[in-house]
Design a protein around this motif. Sequence first.
Motif, PDB file in Angstrom:
ATOM      1  N   GLU A 119       0.847  -1.187   0.000  1.00  0.00           N
ATOM      2  CA  GLU A 119       0.000   0.000   0.000  1.00  0.00           C
ATOM      3  C   GLU A 119       0.889   1.246   0.000  1.00  0.00           C
ATOM      4  O   GLU A 119       2.002   1.236   0.531  1.00  0.00           O
ATOM      5  CB  GLU A 119      -0.920   0.011   1.226  1.00  0.00           C
ATOM      6  N   LEU A 120       0.381   2.340  -0.587  1.00  0.00           N
ATOM      7  CA  LEU A 120       1.180   3.562  -0.698  1.00  0.00           C
ATOM      8  C   LEU A 120       1.714   4.039   0.643  1.00  0.00           C
ATOM      9  O   LEU A 120       2.829   4.560   0.730  1.00  0.00           O
ATOM     10  CB  LEU A 120       0.348   4.678  -1.344  1.00  0.00           C
ATOM     11  N   ASP A 121       0.940   3.868   1.703  1.00  0.00           N
ATOM     12  CA  ASP A 121       1.349   4.346   3.017  1.00  0.00           C
ATOM     13  C   ASP A 121       2.583   3.607   3.522  1.00  0.00           C
ATOM     14  O   ASP A 121       3.295   4.117   4.400  1.00  0.00           O
ATOM     15  CB  ASP A 121       0.200   4.192   4.012  1.00  0.00           C
ATOM     16  N   ASN A 122       2.846   2.411   2.992  1.00  0.00           N
ATOM     17  CA  ASN A 122       4.006   1.627   3.427  1.00  0.00           C
ATOM     18  C   ASN A 122       5.155   1.702   2.425  1.00  0.00           C
ATOM     19  O   ASN A 122       6.189   1.068   2.628  1.00  0.00           O
ATOM     20  CB  ASN A 122       3.611   0.161   3.654  1.00  0.00           C
ATOM     21  N   LEU A 123       4.981   2.472   1.341  1.00  0.00           N
ATOM     22  CA  LEU A 123       6.026   2.592   0.330  1.00  0.00           C
ATOM     23  C   LEU A 123       6.717   3.936   0.452  1.00  0.00           C
ATOM     24  O   LEU A 123       6.093   4.939   0.793  1.00  0.00           O
ATOM     25  CB  LEU A 123       5.428   2.436  -1.075  1.00  0.00           C
ATOM     26  N   GLN A 124       8.008   3.970   0.136  1.00  0.00           N
ATOM     27  CA  GLN A 124       8.752   5.215   0.173  1.00  0.00           C
ATOM     28  C   GLN A 124       9.952   5.120  -0.766  1.00  0.00           C
ATOM     29  O   GLN A 124      10.446   4.037  -1.059  1.00  0.00           O
ATOM     30  CB  GLN A 124       9.216   5.542   1.585  1.00  0.00           C
ATOM     31  N   THR A 125      10.387   6.279  -1.246  1.00  0.00           N
ATOM     32  CA  THR A 125      11.555   6.339  -2.111  1.00  0.00           C
ATOM     33  C   THR A 125      12.808   6.099  -1.283  1.00  0.00           C
ATOM     34  O   THR A 125      12.989   6.723  -0.230  1.00  0.00           O
ATOM     35  CB  THR A 125      11.649   7.713  -2.796  1.00  0.00           C
ATOM     36  N   GLU A 126      13.655   5.186  -1.748  1.00  0.00           N
ATOM     37  CA  GLU A 126      14.888   4.871  -1.040  1.00  0.00           C
ATOM     38  C   GLU A 126      16.023   4.726  -2.049  1.00  0.00           C
ATOM     39  O   GLU A 126      15.804   4.288  -3.182  1.00  0.00           O
ATOM     40  CB  GLU A 126      14.762   3.562  -0.253  1.00  0.00           C
ATOM     41  N   CYS A 127      17.227   5.093  -1.634  1.00  0.00           N
ATOM     42  CA  CYS A 127      18.380   4.768  -2.473  1.00  0.00           C
ATOM     43  C   CYS A 127      18.742   3.307  -2.229  1.00  0.00           C
ATOM     44  O   CYS A 127      18.274   2.693  -1.259  1.00  0.00           O
ATOM     45  CB  CYS A 127      19.560   5.695  -2.153  1.00  0.00           C
ATOM     46  N   LYS A 128      19.568   2.750  -3.095  1.00  0.00           N
ATOM     47  CA  LYS A 128      19.916   1.338  -2.976  1.00  0.00           C
ATOM     48  C   LYS A 128      20.578   1.031  -1.637  1.00  0.00           C
ATOM     49  O   LYS A 128      20.407  -0.055  -1.082  1.00  0.00           O
ATOM     50  CB  LYS A 128      20.854   0.935  -4.120  1.00  0.00           C
TER      51      LYS A 128
END
Length: 209
Positions: A119-128
Amino acid sequence: MGDLRQALGEDAPNDAEHLNRRLRSLRPDGWEVPTNKDDRTLPVGTYRLDAKGWNPSLGPRPRREAISAGKRRRVFDRDSRRCFICGVGSGEPYPGEPNSQAVLTVGHRIPRELGGSTELDNLQTECKRCNEPVRQELGLPETLAELLPEVRRLRKQELETLLSWLQAGQRIRNRVDAAYDRARQLSVTEREQLVNTLRDMIHGSGAAR
């Protein structure tokens, strides 16, 4: 870990970290093996088997739920295309490492191996470097109850700054920062054109003074 090494026999690698990595590698297949980092009641160096996951005797490995391209774009746009954890932008070097280059991906705030959803609420942009495979060893993320004591020690000006960042959904950056972030997403040719345009604008402004 000592019991495990003994059960595996003399042919097993005697490197404790090697065995730890092998055990942690079971988590993506649904094995729940918490450690002291997940449950403080466990002694250090001890794993507890809570649930058995997939193994080759069960047939083909189940496919994971994929994150769609559209959802990835929504996450990147929401997070201003910067790592939500360390703040690095796509293609930027890491501090003190001029030859490095950050690559962004979509990660899970709570890793899938620890029960996190897509779900979007559990997703976030991260670097490798900050992506959840590295963070799985840290256990579940911090809760509000754990954070509040530290927040209450901040001065009023610090509280106001933190509030403004939280309301904006990111650490507030000025217009030049924002323009730079967008410029980095241009093609090489377009970036060269922008450099030339900026030079002309600066030279023209200087000549007009």
